[in-house]
Design a protein around this motif. Structure first.
Motif, mmCIF file in Angstrom:
data_model
loop_
_atom_site.group_PDB
_atom_site.id
_atom_site.type_symbol
_atom_site.label_atom_id
_atom_site.label_comp_id
_atom_site.label_asym_id
_atom_site.label_seq_id
_atom_site.Cartn_x
_atom_site.Cartn_y
_atom_site.Cartn_z
ATOM 1 N N GLN A 75 122.292 -34.091 39.439
ATOM 2 C CA GLN A 75 123.639 -33.873 39.965
ATOM 3 C C GLN A 75 123.812 -34.596 41.310
ATOM 4 O O GLN A 75 124.864 -35.197 41.568
ATOM 5 N N HIS A 79 117.545 -41.693 38.225
ATOM 6 C CA HIS A 79 116.920 -40.384 38.002
ATOM 7 C C HIS A 79 115.438 -40.535 37.679
ATOM 8 O O HIS A 79 114.588 -39.796 38.208
ATOM 9 N N THR A 81 124.010 -38.313 40.696
ATOM 10 C CA THR A 81 125.333 -38.660 40.166
ATOM 11 C C THR A 81 126.376 -38.667 41.269
ATOM 12 O O THR A 81 127.240 -39.562 41.325
ATOM 13 N N PRO A 102 124.582 -35.549 33.650
ATOM 14 C CA PRO A 102 123.607 -34.916 34.548
ATOM 15 C C PRO A 102 122.861 -33.754 33.910
ATOM 16 O O PRO A 102 121.648 -33.596 34.113
#
Length: 534
Positions: free
Chosen positions: A338, A328, A341, A393
């Motif tokens: 999201q 991230h 993930t 997330p």
């Protein structure tokens, strides 16, 4: 459920689990958990019974004062104060006349069966005409003494002195105590003794703790009322269990703190994001919290080794959140946490399930402690994975992008294992190997010395060495115990063994008792010799 509601629900659940663990956390120290279980494991079953037996559930309380009368009065007050306690199964500070009556009613009808534990060798001489005449002369002298009232009622009913011999054998094997004004005191007259048995196991710290606290509170009140000068000492397995639990909890907190601080320092040094570390710590901490809750629900308490082992789970589970955090932080701002993930989910699942598979193998062992560790680890890893996939997330959105210096980070990462390897090499010479499980817990030397002093006042024998008879049924076990007792007598006579305490002083096998009866009933001239002698 949207992600924000999921995060709120997670926070609420974590709070509930935290309160539950704070109220119910109990850390055990039962070493028998490291012994295998199963129908073929006689050693484990035997060890478990020894660990939770009337012997380990018994507390010995020793009271000392400037005058024995003061110690006796304090012992009686303490006995009365502790008797109603819900954890006290029985308590005894003196002898009761009903005890003597019960012994008489139980043994006197069977006295001839306990005449000799080697009847074939001893009874012919003991029942000879000369021996019976000597017995009659000795009995006549006792009946002429001032204490004749004690012997006269039994003289005609027990001319051979079988019951007298039986009682003497019991007294010889009793603790080194005597009765003073109805109170148990040591033979030297210095200490008043109170014996107490508990309902629950000595390793059940949830019940032992309140009992020991109430014991101290009652004693302090009694001592204050008598102006001081009283000293209480205790011999109790429960006291060791409480000390072990306190030490284990301290070790767990220390390991957890060192793990947390170590990971935090490494993380901030390489990634330079304190906020990122706090977010990445949520899954491992959640895993430990969930594993602790599940462990308490399943097992009732957690072993100290399980807690120490569980505290190191942070190093495993934080890898999942680190993986997500770094992707991230180094990805384009247009890519949501999201999506990252979702893309990394297969690799995270593969890593977690391979870890879980290894702990499943640990859970299949016959050792209860290892099974508990396996449940703790599997629950912690799966809970940490779930939080990483479905809660993290949302939290990652608050973490700003990391500086684009992946190459520098890679160089730092290569330096980390080199530095840790150097530290390990320096520490390696100090490592000592021990396969003694008792070394897992080091007790307070003062507590050990106090326990030794109190037990020596009550019994001169060392209570940690056993010879145990295993047999198909009770009669066979008692018969084997008779044989063990006979085999140990030469060792005692030679001084190789300082002394023994055995069930043999109270119970003989039916076979041995029958041998006594058969020799008595098989002697046709016994009645004639007995009548002539007396």
């Amino acid at each position: 459920m949207n992600e924000r509601r999921r995060t709120i629900a997670f926070a609420l659940l974590a709070a509930i689990m935290g309160v539950y663990c704070a109220l119910h956390l109990r850390v055990g120290s039962d070493i028998t958990r490291f012994l295998p279980t199963g129908s073929d494991s006689d050693l484990a079953a035997l060890s478990s019974r020894l660990a939770d037996s009337p012997l380990t559930r018994t507390l010995v309380i020793s009271l000392e004062a400037d005058e024995l009368a003061t110690a006796i009065a304090a012992a009686r007050e303490l006995t009365d104060a502790l008797r109603p306690h819900p954890e006290v199964a029985w308590i005894r500070s003196g002898l009761d006349e009903t005890d003597i009556e019960q012994v008489f009613e139980l043994y006197f009808p069977h006295r001839l069966g306990f005449l000799s534990d080697d009847p074939e060798r001893e009874l012919p001489d003991r029942l000879s005409e000369s021996a019976l005449r000597e017995r009659a002369r000795a009995l006549r002298l006792r009946l002429a003494s001032p204490a004749s009232g004690l012997f006269e009622p039994l003289a005609a009913r027990d001319p051979l002195g079988a019951f007298e011999t039986l009682v003497a054998r019991m007294r010889a094997d009793q603790p080194a105590l005597r009765a003073e004004a109805g109170q148990l005191v040591t033979n030297d007259g210095r200490f008043a003794i109170v014996l107490l048995g508990t309902h629950h196991s000595a390793f059940d710290t949830g019940t032992q703790g309140p009992l020991l606290a109430d014991l101290d509170r009652h004693f302090e009140k009694i001592a204050a009322q008598r102006g001081g000068g009283l000293e209480l000492e205790l011999a109790s397995v429960g006291a060791f269990a409480m000390a072990a639990e306190s030490a284990i909890k301290g070790d767990v907190y220390l390991i957890a703190a060192c793990s947390f601080i170590g990971v935090a320092l490494l993380f901030t040094a390489f990634v330079q994001s304190l906020r990122g570390f706090l977010v990445a710590s949520v899954p491992p901490l959640s895993g430990i919290l969930t594993a602790t809750t599940v462990g308490l629900l399943i097992f009732g308490e957690l072993d100290g080794m399980t807690m120490a082992f569980g505290a190191s789970l942070m190093g495993i589970v934080i890898d999942y959140s680190n993986h997500l955090l770094l992707h991230h932080g180094l990805s384009s701002t247009a890519v949501s946490p999201q999506r990252i993930t979702l893309r990394l989910r297969p690799s995270l699942l593969l890593g977690a399930f391979t870890t879980v598979a290894s702990f499943v193998g640990l859970g299949l062992t016959p050792f209860p402690a290892f099974r508990q560790m396996a449940v703790f680890a599997i629950t912690g890893v799966l809970a940490g994975l779930a939080v990483s996939l479905w809660v993290l997330p949302e939290l990652l959105q608050s973490v700003p992008p990391l500086p684009a210096r992946a190459a520098d980070m890679a160089a730092n990462v290569l330096l980390a294992p080199l530095a840790l390897g150097l530290l390990a090499a320096l520490a390696l010479p100090a490592v000592q190997w021990s396969d003694d499980l008792s070394q897992l817990t080091q007790f307070d030397p003062e507590l050990v010395e106090e326990d030794r002093r109190v037990r020596e006042r009550v019994a001169q024998l060392e209570g940690g060495r056993f010879v145990i008879a295993l047999a198909a049924d009770a009669e066979a076990a008692v018969a084997m115990n008779d044989a063990i007792y006979a085999r140990l007598q030469p060792a005692v006579a030679a001084g190789a063994v300082g002394g023994i305490r055995s069930l043999h002083s109270l119970v003989w096998s039916e076979t041995l008792q029958r041998r006594n009866y058969e020799l008595l009933s098989g002697d046709p001239g016994l009645y004639t010799r007995l009548d002539a002698a007396f």
